[in-house]
Scaffold this motif. Structure first.
Motif, PDB file in Angstrom:
ATOM      1  N   ASP A 154      -4.213  86.465  76.928  1.00 23.76           N
ATOM      2  CA  ASP A 154      -4.579  87.746  76.585  1.00 23.76           C
ATOM      3  C   ASP A 154      -4.667  88.844  77.554  1.00 23.76           C
ATOM      4  O   ASP A 154      -4.278  90.003  77.629  1.00 23.76           O
ATOM      5  N   LYS A 155      -5.143  88.301  79.024  1.00 19.94           N
ATOM      6  CA  LYS A 155      -5.304  89.237  79.996  1.00 19.94           C
ATOM      7  C   LYS A 155      -3.961  89.588  80.508  1.00 19.94           C
ATOM      8  O   LYS A 155      -3.837  90.848  80.814  1.00 19.94           O
ATOM      9  N   THR A 183      -4.552 106.490  75.241  1.00 23.54           N
ATOM     10  CA  THR A 183      -4.637 104.734  75.132  1.00 23.54           C
ATOM     11  C   THR A 183      -6.251 104.623  75.237  1.00 23.54           C
ATOM     12  O   THR A 183      -6.914 105.102  76.074  1.00 23.54           O
ATOM     13  N   SER A 184      -6.596 103.438  74.562  1.00 22.87           N
ATOM     14  CA  SER A 184      -7.874 102.817  74.761  1.00 22.87           C
ATOM     15  C   SER A 184      -7.641 101.776  75.448  1.00 22.87           C
ATOM     16  O   SER A 184      -8.689 100.900  75.954  1.00 22.87           O
ATOM     17  N   LEU A 185      -6.483 101.120  76.157  1.00 21.17           N
ATOM     18  CA  LEU A 185      -6.222 100.108  76.930  1.00 21.17           C
ATOM     19  C   LEU A 185      -6.963 100.331  78.353  1.00 21.17           C
ATOM     20  O   LEU A 185      -7.410  99.168  78.861  1.00 21.17           O
ATOM     21  N   VAL A 186      -6.905 101.592  78.897  1.00 23.55           N
ATOM     22  CA  VAL A 186      -7.387 101.673  80.119  1.00 23.55           C
ATOM     23  C   VAL A 186      -7.900 102.929  80.341  1.00 23.55           C
ATOM     24  O   VAL A 186      -7.226 103.914  79.620  1.00 23.55           O
ATOM     25  N   GLN A 209       0.918  95.542  78.603  1.00 29.28           N
ATOM     26  CA  GLN A 209       0.806  96.452  77.715  1.00 29.28           C
ATOM     27  C   GLN A 209       0.417  98.027  78.544  1.00 29.28           C
ATOM     28  O   GLN A 209       1.140  99.034  78.340  1.00 29.28           O
ATOM     29  N   ILE A 210      -0.548  97.802  79.443  1.00 38.60           N
ATOM     30  CA  ILE A 210      -1.162  98.884  80.278  1.00 38.60           C
ATOM     31  C   ILE A 210       0.252  99.246  81.161  1.00 38.60           C
ATOM     32  O   ILE A 210       0.406 100.461  81.243  1.00 38.60           O
ATOM     33  N   LYS A 244      -2.466  92.173  78.076  1.00 35.44           N
ATOM     34  CA  LYS A 244      -3.093  93.582  78.132  1.00 35.44           C
ATOM     35  C   LYS A 244      -2.536  94.095  79.287  1.00 35.44           C
ATOM     36  O   LYS A 244      -2.310  95.320  79.266  1.00 35.44           O
TER      37      LYS A 244
END
Length: 308
Positions: free
Chosen positions: A123-124, A65-68, A130-131, A127
């Motif tokens: 948005d935060k 993942t590119s999220l975290v 999703q993480i 996010k």
């Protein structure tokens, strides 16, 4: 070492519906909590937790993942140094035991983490959700990410849809007779089989129609009433929701509680609904007279959550 405490959560409204993009309302439940700890010697229980952390480390290592990003070497070193998750949150009870663990790992090892002190824009929040969904999928096969989000932020979260969340205040508790309570089924529930049953039911057009219409309508009305403090209207809508759940989610309600559930609807003394995915664990109750309900349900363990 002792990490910060992360609390249990209660999804007051929205179980299953939030998987299919309808409203939900989750609140922290401070009676139970967990924290990462290290010890000189692991007890048998702590050994099991330590082993589970090793499996979770492996899962995060392989997560694409590119999220975290996580400081995984630090996590691995702490596990080897006898770290475990010390928790009073009952597992398989629908109050977020894995959510609190996920929140604690993110808090300690995530790079560039979003913190509670920031201005929590949608948005935060999205996010973070999703993480947490990716992280908690290790435990359940599929996760909305809501349990860890609630535990991490320790504030009520209103879910308008999958892509629309807001941190939300709830009315202050009153010293009245009414209450939201937990009823202990004394059966451990497993989330994944319950979600599988739900997904199979979703193949049925009649079930989908019920979920999109009756279930969503009564859930949304309950949330609006609760947030506005419209207690009288709330009980009417909770009764309708309780009926819909009894009629359509029977596999998620332990067999021995079908009659207890029905009696509440018929007598209007209390109304029951699922707490989390069901199959055991806690059942959530609403009553206008908690003392009377305690007498009626004297053979069961009840815990007070919120007073009206």
């Amino acid at each position: 070492m002792k990490g910060p405490l992360f609390y249990a959560k209660i999804l007051l409204f929205g179980e299953y519906g939030i998987i299919k993009d309808s409203k939900g309302l989750a609140i922290p439940y401070n009676s139970y909590q967990g924290a990462l700890k290290k010890t000189e010697e692991l007890t048998e229980e702590a050994k099991i937790s330590n082993k589970n952390l090793t499996k979770f480390y492996t899962y995060l290592k392989e997560l694409e993942t590119s999220l975290v990003t996580f400081r995984l070497e630090e996590f691995k070193a702490d596990i080897e140094d006898r770290m475990y998750f010390d928790s009073s949150i009952p597992m398989g009870y629908g109050v977020g035991s894995s959510g609190a663990l996920v929140a604690s790992i993110y808090d300690k090892y995530a790079d560039d983490k979003i913190t509670v002190l920031e201005n929590l824009t949608r948005d935060k929040l999205l996010k973070l959700k999703q993480i947490f969904s990716l992280m908690e999928s290790f435990f359940h096969g599929q996760s909305s990410g809501l349990d860890p989000l609630n535990s991490y932020l320790s504030i009520p979260i209103l879910i308008n849809s999958k892509n629309d969340l807001e941190a939300r205040g709830i009315p202050a508790q009153q010293e009245g007779k009414g209450a939201v309570f937990l009823l202990d089924s004394e059966i451990i529930g497993e989330t994944e089989p319950m979600i599988n049953i739900f997904m199979n039911k979703m193949k049925n057009e009649g079930f989908r129609k019920m979920l999109n219409e009756d279930f969503a309508k009564h859930t949304d009305a309950c949330i609006d009433d609760f947030l506005r403090g419209n207690v009288k209207s709330l009980f009417g809508n909770v009764k309708q929701l309780s009926k819909v759940v009894l009629d359509n989610f029977k596999p998620m309600i332990p067999q021995k509680f079908h009659n207890v559930w029905q009696k509440g609807i018929e007598s209007n003394d209390y109304y029951l609904k699922l707490c989390g995915s069901g199959g055991g664990g806690y059942i959530l109750g609403f009553t206008k007279d908690f003392e009377k309900t305690k007498t009626i349900l004297k053979n069961y363990k009840l815990e007070l959550v919120y007073r009206f």
